[in-house]
Design a protein around this motif. Structure first.
Motif, PDB file in Angstrom:
ATOM      1  N   GLY A  79       0.788  -1.234   0.000  1.00 25.21           N
ATOM      2  CA  GLY A  79       0.000   0.000   0.000  1.00 25.21           C
ATOM      3  C   GLY A  79       0.814   1.274   0.000  1.00 25.21           C
ATOM      4  N   VAL A  80       2.143   1.166   0.130  1.00 26.59           N
ATOM      5  CA  VAL A  80       3.017   2.339   0.224  1.00 26.59           C
ATOM      6  C   VAL A  80       3.599   2.672  -1.150  1.00 26.59           C
ATOM      7  CG1 VAL A  80       5.136   3.277   1.244  1.00 26.59           C
ATOM      8  CG2 VAL A  80       3.580   1.877   2.626  1.00 26.59           C
ATOM      9  N   LEU A  81       3.510   3.923  -1.564  1.00 19.20           N
ATOM     10  CA  LEU A  81       4.055   4.364  -2.850  1.00 19.20           C
ATOM     11  C   LEU A  81       5.580   4.351  -2.801  1.00 19.20           C
ATOM     12  CD1 LEU A  81       3.717   5.602  -5.669  1.00 19.20           C
ATOM     13  CD2 LEU A  81       3.628   7.856  -4.573  1.00 19.20           C
ATOM     14  N   LYS A  82       6.191   3.633  -3.742  1.00 20.73           N
ATOM     15  CA  LYS A  82       7.641   3.484  -3.750  1.00 20.73           C
ATOM     16  C   LYS A  82       8.335   4.241  -4.874  1.00 20.73           C
ATOM     17  CE  LYS A  82       8.226   0.866  -0.177  1.00 20.73           C
ATOM     18  NZ  LYS A  82       9.026   1.354   0.986  1.00 20.73           N
ATOM     19  N   ASP A  83       7.641   4.499  -5.983  1.00 17.76           N
ATOM     20  CA  ASP A  83       8.343   5.138  -7.097  1.00 17.76           C
ATOM     21  C   ASP A  83       7.368   5.829  -8.027  1.00 17.76           C
ATOM     22  OD1 ASP A  83      10.622   5.952  -8.380  1.00 17.76           O
ATOM     23  OD2 ASP A  83      11.322   3.918  -8.858  1.00 17.76           O
ATOM     24  N   TYR A  84       7.932   6.732  -8.859  1.00 15.71           N
ATOM     25  CA  TYR A  84       7.173   7.496  -9.830  1.00 15.71           C
ATOM     26  C   TYR A  84       7.430   6.959 -11.245  1.00 15.71           C
ATOM     27  CZ  TYR A  84       6.898  10.930  -5.988  1.00 15.71           C
ATOM     28  OH  TYR A  84       6.675  11.562  -4.786  1.00 15.71           O
ATOM     29  N   PHE A  85       6.941   7.709 -12.261  1.00 10.76           N
ATOM     30  CA  PHE A  85       7.175   7.382 -13.663  1.00 10.76           C
ATOM     31  C   PHE A  85       7.812   8.609 -14.311  1.00 10.76           C
ATOM     32  CE2 PHE A  85       3.813   4.665 -12.205  1.00 10.76           C
ATOM     33  CZ  PHE A  85       4.087   3.441 -12.781  1.00 10.76           C
ATOM     34  N   LEU A  86       9.140   8.573 -14.462  1.00 13.89           N
ATOM     35  CA  LEU A  86       9.882   9.760 -14.864  1.00 13.89           C
ATOM     36  C   LEU A  86      10.695   9.542 -16.136  1.00 13.89           C
ATOM     37  CD1 LEU A  86      11.382  10.687 -11.359  1.00 13.89           C
ATOM     38  CD2 LEU A  86       9.164  11.366 -12.306  1.00 13.89           C
ATOM     39  N   SER A  87      10.712  10.557 -16.992  1.00 14.94           N
ATOM     40  CA  SER A  87      11.653  10.633 -18.106  1.00 14.94           C
ATOM     41  C   SER A  87      12.910  11.319 -17.593  1.00 14.94           C
ATOM     42  CB  SER A  87      11.038  11.441 -19.246  1.00 14.94           C
ATOM     43  OG  SER A  87      10.851  12.799 -18.821  1.00 14.94           O
ATOM     44  N   GLY A 131     -16.937  10.562  -6.184  1.00 11.43           N
ATOM     45  CA  GLY A 131     -16.055  10.362  -5.047  1.00 11.43           C
ATOM     46  C   GLY A 131     -14.802  11.188  -5.241  1.00 11.43           C
ATOM     47  N   ASN A 132     -13.758  10.854  -4.508  1.00 14.58           N
ATOM     48  CA  ASN A 132     -12.455  11.491  -4.663  1.00 14.58           C
ATOM     49  C   ASN A 132     -11.421  10.392  -4.817  1.00 14.58           C
ATOM     50  OD1 ASN A 132      -9.748  12.554  -3.314  1.00 14.58           O
ATOM     51  ND2 ASN A 132     -10.845  14.325  -4.150  1.00 14.58           N
ATOM     52  N   LEU A 133     -10.581  10.499  -5.835  1.00 18.04           N
ATOM     53  CA  LEU A 133      -9.653   9.418  -6.151  1.00 18.04           C
ATOM     54  C   LEU A 133      -8.762   9.028  -4.980  1.00 18.04           C
ATOM     55  CD1 LEU A 133      -8.638  10.434  -9.784  1.00 18.04           C
ATOM     56  CD2 LEU A 133      -9.769   8.306  -9.123  1.00 18.04           C
ATOM     57  N   GLU A 134      -8.286  10.005  -4.232  1.00 13.27           N
ATOM     58  CA  GLU A 134      -7.411   9.689  -3.105  1.00 13.27           C
ATOM     59  C   GLU A 134      -8.128   8.805  -2.093  1.00 13.27           C
ATOM     60  OE1 GLU A 134      -4.381  11.882   0.074  1.00 13.27           O
ATOM     61  OE2 GLU A 134      -5.619  13.086  -1.292  1.00 13.27           O
ATOM     62  N   GLN A 135      -9.384   9.129  -1.796  1.00 14.01           N
ATOM     63  CA  GLN A 135     -10.158   8.328  -0.856  1.00 14.01           C
ATOM     64  C   GLN A 135     -10.622   7.029  -1.479  1.00 14.01           C
ATOM     65  OE1 GLN A 135     -10.238   9.533   2.313  1.00 14.01           O
ATOM     66  NE2 GLN A 135     -10.857   7.431   2.765  1.00 14.01           N
ATOM     67  N   MET A 136     -10.956   7.064  -2.771  1.00 20.16           N
ATOM     68  CA  MET A 136     -11.377   5.841  -3.466  1.00 20.16           C
ATOM     69  C   MET A 136     -10.282   4.780  -3.422  1.00 20.16           C
ATOM     70  SD  MET A 136     -13.215   7.704  -6.730  1.00 20.16           S
ATOM     71  CE  MET A 136     -13.172   6.268  -7.817  1.00 20.16           C
ATOM     72  N   LEU A 137      -9.041   5.204  -3.646  1.00 23.07           N
ATOM     73  CA  LEU A 137      -7.926   4.255  -3.618  1.00 23.07           C
ATOM     74  C   LEU A 137      -7.765   3.648  -2.223  1.00 23.07           C
ATOM     75  CD1 LEU A 137      -5.279   6.184  -5.766  1.00 23.07           C
ATOM     76  CD2 LEU A 137      -6.703   4.255  -6.479  1.00 23.07           C
ATOM     77  N   LYS A 138      -7.918   4.470  -1.207  1.00 21.38           N
ATOM     78  CA  LYS A 138      -7.769   3.968   0.162  1.00 21.38           C
ATOM     79  C   LYS A 138      -8.937   3.080   0.573  1.00 21.38           C
ATOM     80  CE  LYS A 138      -4.867   7.755   1.855  1.00 21.38           C
ATOM     81  NZ  LYS A 138      -4.761   8.923   2.771  1.00 21.38           N
TER      82      LYS A 138
END
Length: 454
Positions: free
Chosen positions: A327-335, A418-425
């Motif tokens: 459940g913890v964000l570990k990385d992004y998607f970067l160029s 809804g709100n995506l941040e809450q929907m994901l949780k």
């Protein structure tokens, strides 16, 4: 090119071998020309896509198209000034003029301290065989016959009034990326698909649905009759219609829709959204953004994968990595560009994400519905009501209302919010009905509760 309409992908591949050699020569000449013009760095990407597509309607061939698309893109860097040109005329004269134009454009652009090629040490050096290229002897008559079989199977039930058409598609692409670091990479890919859409009649009017199969290898497509059966089944399931009580209800995003839900999250994790501070997941790295049971990884090396590749559009080597752990964000998607803007290292995602795998639970969709009891199984969402800056989510929808784990009826003209941040949780389960027809591999996703209005 009329005679080329009947080329198979095997024959197209033979022709593209000569096209590829021509592109390689043009790339080398263009890079040399840019260097002679004073460019400190330069890069070129180009592709050639060729193939056939047909559509059958009511058993008759309605559309037959031979498609050919070519592109040549040039970036030159004079210090921190960048010039960019894109052309579709793949002749030596056109490429020569394109490089000249890019160099001229660079002289007018403002310096950008973050521009330039990715570091040379990050260029891909290992090229795995990901089995993305499967040219074969599939002919136009065979494509037409497959589409006819698909449509005929879908129309065997008298409740289905008409077909919107069955389509078959077969294409092959050759793409190259090269830069002044001396890097050059080539990709060969094929893609095949077969689809059908049908219409049935209800007391409330006509209703439509369909199904499709897609793959890198035509041998991996579902049989035409199966695609037709699925198209028919999906539309017939909608004939029993009813209402949904407005309120806060458990909502399941079917596997097809769940990849759209995850794509909103992934968009909020891309470099441009982050450095522009236009993301609802800003500064969330190493924080809990999903329930602890959720695991997400990116794997560019899936054989025949739709997002597979050994390098990104900067030439940077791709790698398998964790995106979300417990459940913890570990990385992004970067160029390389967005990484410089953020003071971070590129993740090899110039040009987009690679295969993203959302780990399912040992749970079927039916078992998921039984656990939830009552709720809404979404099969379609529409509208543009998704804001990845604030996370606000409001869309038109349709789907199946279920009670005690059993589907009761189909419902249309709904709104979910809804709100995506809450929907994901609030995700409570991810079923094992993983849809493999995308670069986002996920099963159906259950959310504890969303506002539903009918």
């Amino acid at each position: 090119m009329a005679s080329d309409k009947h080329l198979t992908l095997t024959q197209i591949a033979e022709q593209q071998a000569a096209t590829e050699q021509q592109l390689r020569l043009m790339v080398q000449v263009a890079l040399q020309q840019a260097a002679e013009a004073g460019a400190e760095q330069s890069e070129i990407w180009c592709y050639n896509t060729v193939g056939n597509s047909i559509e059958v309607r009511q058993g008759e061939l309605e559309t037959l198209e031979f498609n050919q698309d070519s592109h040549f893109g040039i970036n030159v860097y004079f210090g921190q000034r960048k010039g960019t040109v894109s052309i579709n005329d793949l002749t030596e004269a056109a490429v020569h003029k394109g490089v000249q134009a890019a160099c001229e454009i660079a002289s007018f652009t403002e310096p950008d301290p973050y521009s330039g090629l990715a570091d040379k040490m990050l260029m891909a050096t290992e090229f795995k065989d990901l089995q993305l290229d499967h040219p074969n002897d599939l002919t136009i008559p065979h494509m037409v016959e497959s589409a006819r079989q698909c449509e005929a199977k879908a129309l065997t039930d008298s409740r289905i009034k008409q077909s919107e058409g069955a389509s078959s598609y077969s294409h092959r692409s050759v793409s190259l990326y090269a830069n002044s670091h001396g890097f050059i990479g080539t990709n060969h890919t094929t893609r095949f698909s077969l689809s059908n859409s049908v219409i049935a009649e209800t007391d409330n009017g006509m209703i439509r649905d369909g199904y499709y199969t897609i793959g890198r290898d035509v041998a991996d497509l579902l049989p035409p009759e199966t695609v037709g059966e699925q198209a028919a089944s999906r539309v017939l399931n909608k004939l029993v219609q009813g209402k949904v009580p407005s309120g806060n209800h458990p909502v399941i995003f079917s596997a097809e829709l769940a990849r759209g839900l995850w794509s909103h999250m992934l968009s909020a994790l891309k470099g441009a959204a982050l450095y522009q501070r236009a993301s609802f997941l800003l500064d969330k790295k190493e924080q809990l953004i999903l329930p602890e049971f959720v695991q997400i990884e990116e794997d560019p090396f899936i054989v025949k994968g739709f997002g597979s590749g050994n390098y990104d559009s900067d030439g940077v080597a791709t790698r398998k990595r964790d995106i979300v752990v417990d459940g913890v964000l570990k990385d992004y998607f970067l160029s390389s560009y967005s990484a410089r803007r953020l003071g971070l290292q590129t993740t090899g995602n110039a040009g987009g994400i690679h295969n993203v795998l959302v780990k399912p639970m040992d749970l079927s969709l039916q078992e998921m519905m039984k656990q939830l009891g009552s709720g809404l199984l979404l099969t379609e969402v529409m509208g543009q009501g998704v804001n990845t800056v604030t996370g606000n989510y409001s869309r038109g929808a349709s789907g199946y209302w279920f009670e005690n784990g059993e589907i009761k009826h189909f419902a249309q003209e709904l709104t979910i919010a809804g709100n995506l941040e809450q929907m994901l949780k609030n995700i409570v389960a991810i079923s094992n009905d993983v849809d493999l027809r995308s670069s986002i591999l996920t099963g159906s996703v259950a959310i504890e509760g969303m506002m539903v209005a009918s």
